[in-house]
Design a protein around this motif. Structure first.
Motif, PDB file in Angstrom:
ATOM      1  N   GLU A  27      41.514  35.936  32.378  1.00  0.00           N
ATOM      2  CA  GLU A  27      40.568  35.640  33.455  1.00  0.00           C
ATOM      3  C   GLU A  27      41.321  35.318  34.747  1.00  0.00           C
ATOM      4  O   GLU A  27      40.942  35.769  35.822  1.00  0.00           O
ATOM      5  CB  GLU A  27      39.650  34.479  33.091  1.00  0.00           C
ATOM      6  N   LEU A  28      42.391  34.564  34.635  1.00  0.00           N
ATOM      7  CA  LEU A  28      43.197  34.247  35.823  1.00  0.00           C
ATOM      8  C   LEU A  28      43.812  35.510  36.417  1.00  0.00           C
ATOM      9  O   LEU A  28      43.833  35.689  37.637  1.00  0.00           O
ATOM     10  CB  LEU A  28      44.289  33.235  35.466  1.00  0.00           C
ATOM     11  N   LEU A  29      44.301  36.408  35.558  1.00  0.00           N
ATOM     12  CA  LEU A  29      44.883  37.653  36.033  1.00  0.00           C
ATOM     13  C   LEU A  29      43.817  38.525  36.705  1.00  0.00           C
ATOM     14  O   LEU A  29      44.067  39.122  37.756  1.00  0.00           O
ATOM     15  CB  LEU A  29      45.534  38.410  34.874  1.00  0.00           C
ATOM     16  N   PHE A  30      42.610  38.583  36.133  1.00  0.00           N
ATOM     17  CA  PHE A  30      41.516  39.353  36.722  1.00  0.00           C
ATOM     18  C   PHE A  30      41.184  38.808  38.113  1.00  0.00           C
ATOM     19  O   PHE A  30      41.048  39.569  39.066  1.00  0.00           O
ATOM     20  CB  PHE A  30      40.285  39.292  35.818  1.00  0.00           C
ATOM     21  N   ARG A  31      41.073  37.496  38.218  1.00  0.00           N
ATOM     22  CA  ARG A  31      40.755  36.881  39.512  1.00  0.00           C
ATOM     23  C   ARG A  31      41.858  37.145  40.535  1.00  0.00           C
ATOM     24  O   ARG A  31      41.587  37.428  41.701  1.00  0.00           O
ATOM     25  CB  ARG A  31      40.533  35.383  39.334  1.00  0.00           C
ATOM     26  N   TYR A  32      43.100  37.058  40.106  1.00  0.00           N
ATOM     27  CA  TYR A  32      44.226  37.311  41.004  1.00  0.00           C
ATOM     28  C   TYR A  32      44.220  38.761  41.478  1.00  0.00           C
ATOM     29  O   TYR A  32      44.394  39.041  42.664  1.00  0.00           O
ATOM     30  CB  TYR A  32      45.544  36.991  40.298  1.00  0.00           C
ATOM     31  N   SER A  38      39.301  45.433  48.642  1.00  0.00           N
ATOM     32  CA  SER A  38      38.759  45.389  49.995  1.00  0.00           C
ATOM     33  C   SER A  38      37.295  44.943  49.994  1.00  0.00           C
ATOM     34  O   SER A  38      36.759  44.554  51.019  1.00  0.00           O
ATOM     35  CB  SER A  38      38.878  46.759  50.666  1.00  0.00           C
ATOM     36  N   ILE A  39      36.640  44.995  48.833  1.00  0.00           N
ATOM     37  CA  ILE A  39      35.244  44.561  48.709  1.00  0.00           C
ATOM     38  C   ILE A  39      35.232  43.179  48.061  1.00  0.00           C
ATOM     39  O   ILE A  39      35.853  42.990  47.010  1.00  0.00           O
ATOM     40  CB  ILE A  39      34.439  45.552  47.843  1.00  0.00           C
ATOM     41  N   PRO A  40      34.539  42.211  48.638  1.00  0.00           N
ATOM     42  CA  PRO A  40      34.521  40.866  48.049  1.00  0.00           C
ATOM     43  C   PRO A  40      33.903  40.865  46.650  1.00  0.00           C
ATOM     44  O   PRO A  40      32.980  41.610  46.363  1.00  0.00           O
ATOM     45  CB  PRO A  40      33.652  40.054  49.002  1.00  0.00           C
ATOM     46  N   VAL A  41      34.428  40.014  45.793  1.00  0.00           N
ATOM     47  CA  VAL A  41      33.944  39.894  44.419  1.00  0.00           C
ATOM     48  C   VAL A  41      33.351  38.498  44.253  1.00  0.00           C
ATOM     49  O   VAL A  41      33.945  37.514  44.664  1.00  0.00           O
ATOM     50  CB  VAL A  41      35.100  40.085  43.411  1.00  0.00           C
ATOM     51  N   LEU A  52      40.390  44.292  31.708  1.00  0.00           N
ATOM     52  CA  LEU A  52      41.676  44.637  32.307  1.00  0.00           C
ATOM     53  C   LEU A  52      42.178  45.866  31.570  1.00  0.00           C
ATOM     54  O   LEU A  52      41.983  45.991  30.355  1.00  0.00           O
ATOM     55  CB  LEU A  52      42.676  43.499  32.154  1.00  0.00           C
ATOM     56  N   VAL A  53      42.835  46.764  32.277  1.00  0.00           N
ATOM     57  CA  VAL A  53      43.372  47.973  31.657  1.00  0.00           C
ATOM     58  C   VAL A  53      44.889  47.938  31.790  1.00  0.00           C
ATOM     59  O   VAL A  53      45.430  47.853  32.896  1.00  0.00           O
ATOM     60  CB  VAL A  53      42.810  49.246  32.324  1.00  0.00           C
ATOM     61  N   GLY A  63      44.727  48.782  35.907  1.00  0.00           N
ATOM     62  CA  GLY A  63      43.381  48.816  36.453  1.00  0.00           C
ATOM     63  C   GLY A  63      42.523  47.686  35.926  1.00  0.00           C
ATOM     64  O   GLY A  63      42.929  46.926  35.052  1.00  0.00           O
ATOM     65  N   LEU A  64      41.327  47.578  36.487  1.00  0.00           N
ATOM     66  CA  LEU A  64      40.355  46.607  36.016  1.00  0.00           C
ATOM     67  C   LEU A  64      38.975  47.106  36.389  1.00  0.00           C
ATOM     68  O   LEU A  64      38.814  47.887  37.313  1.00  0.00           O
ATOM     69  CB  LEU A  64      40.612  45.219  36.601  1.00  0.00           C
ATOM     70  N   PHE A  65      37.980  46.694  35.606  1.00  0.00           N
ATOM     71  CA  PHE A  65      36.599  47.038  35.922  1.00  0.00           C
ATOM     72  C   PHE A  65      35.675  46.004  35.319  1.00  0.00           C
ATOM     73  O   PHE A  65      36.067  45.207  34.475  1.00  0.00           O
ATOM     74  CB  PHE A  65      36.241  48.461  35.467  1.00  0.00           C
TER      75      PHE A  65
END
Length: 91
Positions: A27-32, A38-41, A52-53, A63-65
């Motif tokens: 979760e920390l890695l995803f947030r980082y 460029s689009i706010p999350v 995470l990919v 990658g991530l989605f």
């Protein structure tokens, strides 16, 4: 790198997806990683699942989605689909 392309391209790196669970290191890695978008999350509302990919060959993040519930009650969308309060909440 030029030498790799002469020999048939870089080694194939098969993707491996990992589900991001709350309060985990992932979760920390995803947030980082999202900080570089460029689009706010936002954390948003409703059910969401994040991934995470990683590359199987080198274990690097490639990658991530994220998947989430569709958004309801947006007037322009509802008019375009021809949804009403009755049709939206009876199905």
């Amino acid at each position: 790198m030029h030498r790799q392309w002469k020999q048939g391209g870089p080694k194939r790196n098969t993707p491996k997806d990992i589900v991001v669970k709350p309060k985990s290191e992932y979760e920390l890695l995803f947030r980082y990683a999202c900080l570089y978008w460029s689009i706010p999350v936002s954390s948003g509302y409703g059910r969401r699942i994040r991934f995470l990919v990683f590359g199987k060959n080198n274990s690097k993040l490639i990658g991530l989605f994220s998947l989430g519930d569709p958004v309801y009650s947006i007037q322009a969308q509802d008019r375009w689909i021809d949804w009403t309060m009755k049709t939206t909440y009876t199905t």
